[in-house]
Scaffold this motif. Structure first.
Motif, PDB file in Angstrom:
ATOM      1  N   LEU A  52       0.819  -1.210   0.000  1.00 50.62           N
ATOM      2  CA  LEU A  52       0.000   0.000   0.000  1.00 50.62           C
ATOM      3  C   LEU A  52       0.854   1.263   0.000  1.00 50.62           C
ATOM      4  O   LEU A  52       0.469   2.279  -0.552  1.00 50.62           O
ATOM      5  N   CYS A  53       2.015   1.204   0.625  1.00 45.25           N
ATOM      6  CA  CYS A  53       2.814   2.436   0.675  1.00 45.25           C
ATOM      7  C   CYS A  53       3.936   2.422  -0.366  1.00 45.25           C
ATOM      8  O   CYS A  53       4.917   3.121  -0.204  1.00 45.25           O
ATOM      9  N   THR A  54       3.769   1.679  -1.417  1.00 48.83           N
ATOM     10  CA  THR A  54       4.612   1.696  -2.634  1.00 48.83           C
ATOM     11  C   THR A  54       5.995   1.070  -2.457  1.00 48.83           C
ATOM     12  O   THR A  54       6.827   1.187  -3.350  1.00 48.83           O
ATOM     13  N   LEU A  55       6.252   0.415  -1.336  1.00 45.35           N
ATOM     14  CA  LEU A  55       7.590  -0.136  -1.140  1.00 45.35           C
ATOM     15  C   LEU A  55       7.760  -1.526  -1.728  1.00 45.35           C
ATOM     16  O   LEU A  55       8.873  -2.019  -1.857  1.00 45.35           O
ATOM     17  N   LEU A  56       6.639  -2.148  -2.084  1.00 47.41           N
ATOM     18  CA  LEU A  56       6.691  -3.520  -2.576  1.00 47.41           C
ATOM     19  C   LEU A  56       5.685  -3.631  -3.709  1.00 47.41           C
ATOM     20  O   LEU A  56       4.560  -3.149  -3.581  1.00 47.41           O
ATOM     21  N   ALA A  57       6.104  -4.241  -4.822  1.00 48.47           N
ATOM     22  CA  ALA A  57       5.177  -4.390  -5.942  1.00 48.47           C
ATOM     23  C   ALA A  57       4.305  -5.616  -5.712  1.00 48.47           C
ATOM     24  O   ALA A  57       4.812  -6.678  -5.373  1.00 48.47           O
ATOM     25  N   PRO A  58       2.971  -5.479  -5.881  1.00 49.70           N
ATOM     26  CA  PRO A  58       2.111  -6.643  -5.688  1.00 49.70           C
ATOM     27  C   PRO A  58       2.333  -7.667  -6.797  1.00 49.70           C
ATOM     28  O   PRO A  58       2.737  -7.310  -7.904  1.00 49.70           O
ATOM     29  N   THR A  59       2.077  -8.939  -6.495  1.00 46.62           N
ATOM     30  CA  THR A  59       2.138  -9.967  -7.520  1.00 46.62           C
ATOM     31  C   THR A  59       0.914  -9.846  -8.424  1.00 46.62           C
ATOM     32  O   THR A  59       1.015  -9.963  -9.642  1.00 46.62           O
ATOM     33  N   SER A  60      -0.254  -9.585  -7.831  1.00 46.02           N
ATOM     34  CA  SER A  60      -1.449  -9.302  -8.629  1.00 46.02           C
ATOM     35  C   SER A  60      -2.449  -8.560  -7.765  1.00 46.02           C
ATOM     36  O   SER A  60      -2.292  -8.457  -6.552  1.00 46.02           O
ATOM     37  N   GLY A  61      -3.469  -8.008  -8.454  1.00 44.27           N
ATOM     38  CA  GLY A  61      -4.501  -7.280  -7.733  1.00 44.27           C
ATOM     39  C   GLY A  61      -4.383  -5.784  -7.934  1.00 44.27           C
ATOM     40  O   GLY A  61      -3.393  -5.312  -8.496  1.00 44.27           O
ATOM     41  N   SER A  62      -5.394  -5.049  -7.501  1.00 39.38           N
ATOM     42  CA  SER A  62      -5.360  -3.598  -7.686  1.00 39.38           C
ATOM     43  C   SER A  62      -5.429  -2.892  -6.337  1.00 39.38           C
ATOM     44  O   SER A  62      -6.046  -3.371  -5.392  1.00 39.38           O
ATOM     45  N   LEU A  63      -4.728  -1.761  -6.300  1.00 38.13           N
ATOM     46  CA  LEU A  63      -4.611  -0.974  -5.078  1.00 38.13           C
ATOM     47  C   LEU A  63      -4.878   0.483  -5.426  1.00 38.13           C
ATOM     48  O   LEU A  63      -4.200   1.037  -6.287  1.00 38.13           O
ATOM     49  N   ARG A  64      -5.830   1.105  -4.765  1.00 36.99           N
ATOM     50  CA  ARG A  64      -6.033   2.540  -4.948  1.00 36.99           C
ATOM     51  C   ARG A  64      -5.961   3.218  -3.593  1.00 36.99           C
ATOM     52  O   ARG A  64      -6.477   2.713  -2.604  1.00 36.99           O
ATOM     53  N   LEU A  65      -5.300   4.378  -3.584  1.00 32.51           N
ATOM     54  CA  LEU A  65      -5.163   5.103  -2.343  1.00 32.51           C
ATOM     55  C   LEU A  65      -5.453   6.577  -2.598  1.00 32.51           C
ATOM     56  O   LEU A  65      -4.844   7.168  -3.491  1.00 32.51           O
ATOM     57  N   ALA A  66      -6.394   7.143  -1.865  1.00 32.42           N
ATOM     58  CA  ALA A  66      -6.813   8.531  -2.052  1.00 32.42           C
ATOM     59  C   ALA A  66      -7.117   8.791  -3.526  1.00 32.42           C
ATOM     60  O   ALA A  66      -6.855   9.872  -4.047  1.00 32.42           O
ATOM     61  N   GLY A  67      -7.650   7.817  -4.206  1.00 35.47           N
ATOM     62  CA  GLY A  67      -8.026   7.979  -5.602  1.00 35.47           C
ATOM     63  C   GLY A  67      -6.910   7.684  -6.599  1.00 35.47           C
ATOM     64  O   GLY A  67      -7.145   7.622  -7.794  1.00 35.47           O
ATOM     65  N   PHE A  68      -5.682   7.483  -6.123  1.00 42.60           N
ATOM     66  CA  PHE A  68      -4.564   7.209  -7.027  1.00 42.60           C
ATOM     67  C   PHE A  68      -4.288   5.711  -7.126  1.00 42.60           C
ATOM     68  O   PHE A  68      -4.397   4.992  -6.133  1.00 42.60           O
ATOM     69  N   ASP A  69      -3.893   5.288  -8.320  1.00 44.25           N
ATOM     70  CA  ASP A  69      -3.478   3.905  -8.510  1.00 44.25           C
ATOM     71  C   ASP A  69      -2.070   3.748  -7.932  1.00 44.25           C
ATOM     72  O   ASP A  69      -1.134   4.436  -8.351  1.00 44.25           O
ATOM     73  N   VAL A  70      -1.923   2.851  -6.973  1.00 48.46           N
ATOM     74  CA  VAL A  70      -0.659   2.775  -6.237  1.00 48.46           C
ATOM     75  C   VAL A  70       0.511   2.366  -7.127  1.00 48.46           C
ATOM     76  O   VAL A  70       1.626   2.861  -6.984  1.00 48.46           O
ATOM     77  N   THR A  71       0.256   1.468  -8.089  1.00 47.23           N
ATOM     78  CA  THR A  71       1.370   1.039  -8.933  1.00 47.23           C
ATOM     79  C   THR A  71       1.671   2.054 -10.035  1.00 47.23           C
ATOM     80  O   THR A  71       2.812   2.186 -10.456  1.00 47.23           O
TER      81      THR A  71
END
Ligand SMILES: Nc1ncnc2c1ncn2[C@@H]1O[C@H](COP(=O)(O)OP(=O)(O)O)[C@@H](O)[C@H]1O
Ligand SMILES: [Mg+2]
Lengths: 325, 250
Positions: A52-71
């Motif tokens: 969630l805090c951008t330090l690790l890339a997910p293997t799959s799935g989607s992450l949004r934080l405050a409206g922004f796409d984390v990846t």
């Protein structure tokens, strides 16, 4: 325009070689909410926070934080968040003030406001008189408080706290929680925290119980406990035999006799107690209702207990279990 | 990229360098020991040789460049240090481009190296070295560029290393040949052909050559060529450092 949720996670997974640390996790956190991940060591809490805090890339799935796409927009995300890591992350060869100042600059706090923000954050965690001291001279608890202060300097929209009070003494833990609730109430900050302390999870608006990388339940602490089971009722009386008979005949309960009175489990203990007092013609001298704890919840969901060092709720639950046997 | 951020990040390293008094004294004295022991030790045997200058004067620019090499390379160990003690996470989660962090590290490395160089160049005349003050001033930017490129190499290594031992091992393996095959200790004229080839392939040779040319007037290559190669090395290693550092996960 409806505000986007603070955090939105869909089917998130993370694999380290053979280890599936996070396996298809989905959840949503609203603005201004205190949301907790409750689970034992190795459940995948830290891994989720790091993604969630951008330090690790997910293997799959989607992450949004405050409206922004984390990846896709990691820098926008980083500007919106503060992180208090599980492990130490201060430069202990700098002073408390130097640590916070560097943070303020890096996070773009306007120059004119920096002093005030630093003083405010240090006062918040009661470290104002130590600001000129090197961090290496601080106790563990002081370092933790300084990290919390640092997380606040840039007033993030979402604050992540990975096991924020682990290793703190009970007094400091309570003080920390006062600070955190205050933050949410005053600034509408969203808090995402992880913990393996049951009593700490009680402070959350909602919790997700996580085990082996999966969310096994998600609701308010109250609702989770309601779902799991009955309240424990203690009744003190001078006529235990009479009360025992009433409970058995009228309500079909088989109470345990204790030294001080009777103990039994029932749905919605408070409502039951009101009925009992008005209906039973037995003199009752004292009543206590204990809700099921989150320990009971975790036990019911996973068949195991969370191992939790010196947690109050943990000890209580153990005592309750011992009584039941 | 905000200059203020670079300044504060670089300042952190320099403040810590100056705060660690024991290390500071050792770092400042070491190059002077080279001048004293090697310079005065070999002075009689070497004489003015083919270069036409006194050996101590000849050696000082080499030792200055050597100080930059060692200091800049080892300053990157602070990245391994930061990872070990957790501060790296705080840096990596900050809303600044990774290139900013790399640039700040390169600048702090060359500033600390410059502090050492200044001591060497200021004390050397007291030991009898004849150094052209104006030339020494002109050599400073060359040494800064060289220091930044060496620290970029150190950052590249540190980004891939998880332990102090790993970093130390690789860096020592790199640093020894770079130093010994650079002409820091000997003139480049009339070397055996094999050695001459190795020396020409070593970017440090050009940094030494330019510094020596500017400080004492002895050089082997045209100084603009020296400067060009130092800058090209900086561009190459700087790019590599940014790339390695950006790929790194916490
Ligand atoms: N960098 C990593 N490499 C390999 N395995 C990891 C790594 N980080 C975490 N794990 C594994 O992933 C699982 C979840 O770890 P973590 O998210 O730290 O759990 P928690 O924070 O809930 O205690 C554990 O089995 C852990 O050993
Ligand atoms: Mg963890």
């Amino acid at each position: 325009m409806s505000p986007s949720p603070a955090i939105e996670v869909r089917d998130l997974s993370k694999r380290f070689g053979d280890v599936e640390a996070v396996r298809g996790v989905s959840f949503t956190v609203k603005e201004g909410e205190i949301f907790g991940f409750l689970g034992p060591n190795g459940a995948g809490k830290t891994t989720t926070i790091k993604m969630l805090c951008t330090l690790l890339a997910p293997t799959s799935g989607s992450l949004r934080l405050a409206g922004f796409d984390v990846t896709k927009s990691p820098e926008d995300v980083r500007r919106s968040i503060g992180v208090i890591f599980q492990d130490p992350s201060l430069d202990d060869r700098l002073t408390a003030e130097e640590n916070l100042m560097l943070h303020a600059v890096v996070y773009g706090v306007p120059r004119a406001e920096r002093r005030a923000r630093l003083d405010e954050a240090l006062a918040f965690v009661d470290l104002s008189d130590r600001k000129k001291d090197l961090v290496r001279t601080f106790s563990g608890g002081m370092k933790r408080r300084l990290e919390i202060a640092r997380g606040l300097v840039h007033r993030p929209r979402v604050l992540f706290l990975d096991e924020p009070t682990t290793g703190l003494d009970p007094q400091t833990r309570n003080a920390t929680w006062e600070v955190l609730r205050d933050l949410r109430d005053r600034n509408g900050m969203t808090l995402f925290l992880t913990t393996h302390y049951m009593d700490e999870a009680e402070n959350c608006d909602r919790i997700a119980v996580i085990d082996h990388g999966r969310i096994v339940a998600e609701d308010s602490p109250e609702a989770l406990k309601r779902a799991v089971g009955k309240d424990v009722v203690f009744v003190r009386t001078n006529e235990p035999a009479a009360l025992c008979a009433v409970l058995a005949e009228r309500y079909g309960l088989t109470p345990d006799r204790t030294e001080e009175g009777l103990c039994f489990r029932v749905e919605d203990g408070e409502a039951f107690v009101v009925r009992l007092v008005s209906e039973a013609r037995v003199a009752v001298t004292g009543i206590a209702v204990r809700r099921p704890t989150l320990d009971d919840v975790f036990l019911a969901l996973t068949g195991r207990q969370i191992r939790n060092g010196n947690s109050e709720a943990g000890r209580d639950a153990m005592r309750a279990m011992a009584r039941r046997r | 990229m905000r200059a203020e951020v670079v300044y504060h990040l670089a300042r952190r390293d320099v403040v810590k360098f100056l705060r660690d008094r024991q290390n500071l004294v050792a770092t400042l004295v070491r190059p002077l020991l080279w001048v004293l022991a090697v310079g005065f030790g070999l002075r009689r045997a070497v004489g003015t040789g083919a270069t036409g200058v006194d050996f101590v004067s000849f050696l000082v620019p080499g030792v200055a460049t050597m100080a930059v090499l060692f200091s800049s390379m080892f300053s990157a160990i602070s990245i391994v240090w930061d990872r070990e003690f957790g501060f790296l996470k705080e840096l990596l989660v900050a809303p600044v481009p990774r290139a900013t962090l790399v640039l700040a590290k390169m600048i702090s490395a060359s500033v600390t190296a410059l502090i050492e160089v200044s001591v060497v160049l200021l004390v050397a005349p007291l030991l009898g070295a004849r150094i052209d003050p104006l030339g020494a001033l002109l050599a400073i930017p060359v040494l800064v560029a060289f220091g930044m490129s060496v620290s970029a190499l150190g950052i590249t290594v540190a980004s891939r290393m998880k332990t102090f031992e790993g970093f130390g091992g690789i860096v020592n393996f790199l640093i020894q040949p770079v130093f010994f095959f650079s002409g820091a200790l000997y003139p480049l004229d009339g070397l055996p052909p094999a050695l001459a080839v190795v020396v020409r392939l070593n970017p440090m040779s050009y940094a030494v050559d330019a510094t020596r040319g500017l400080c004492v007037g002895v050089h082997h290559f045209p100084i603009p060529l020296d400067v060009g190669i130092v800058l090209a090395t900086l561009a190459l290693l700087g790019t590599l450092a940014v790339r390695s550092f950006s790929r790194m996960q916490a």
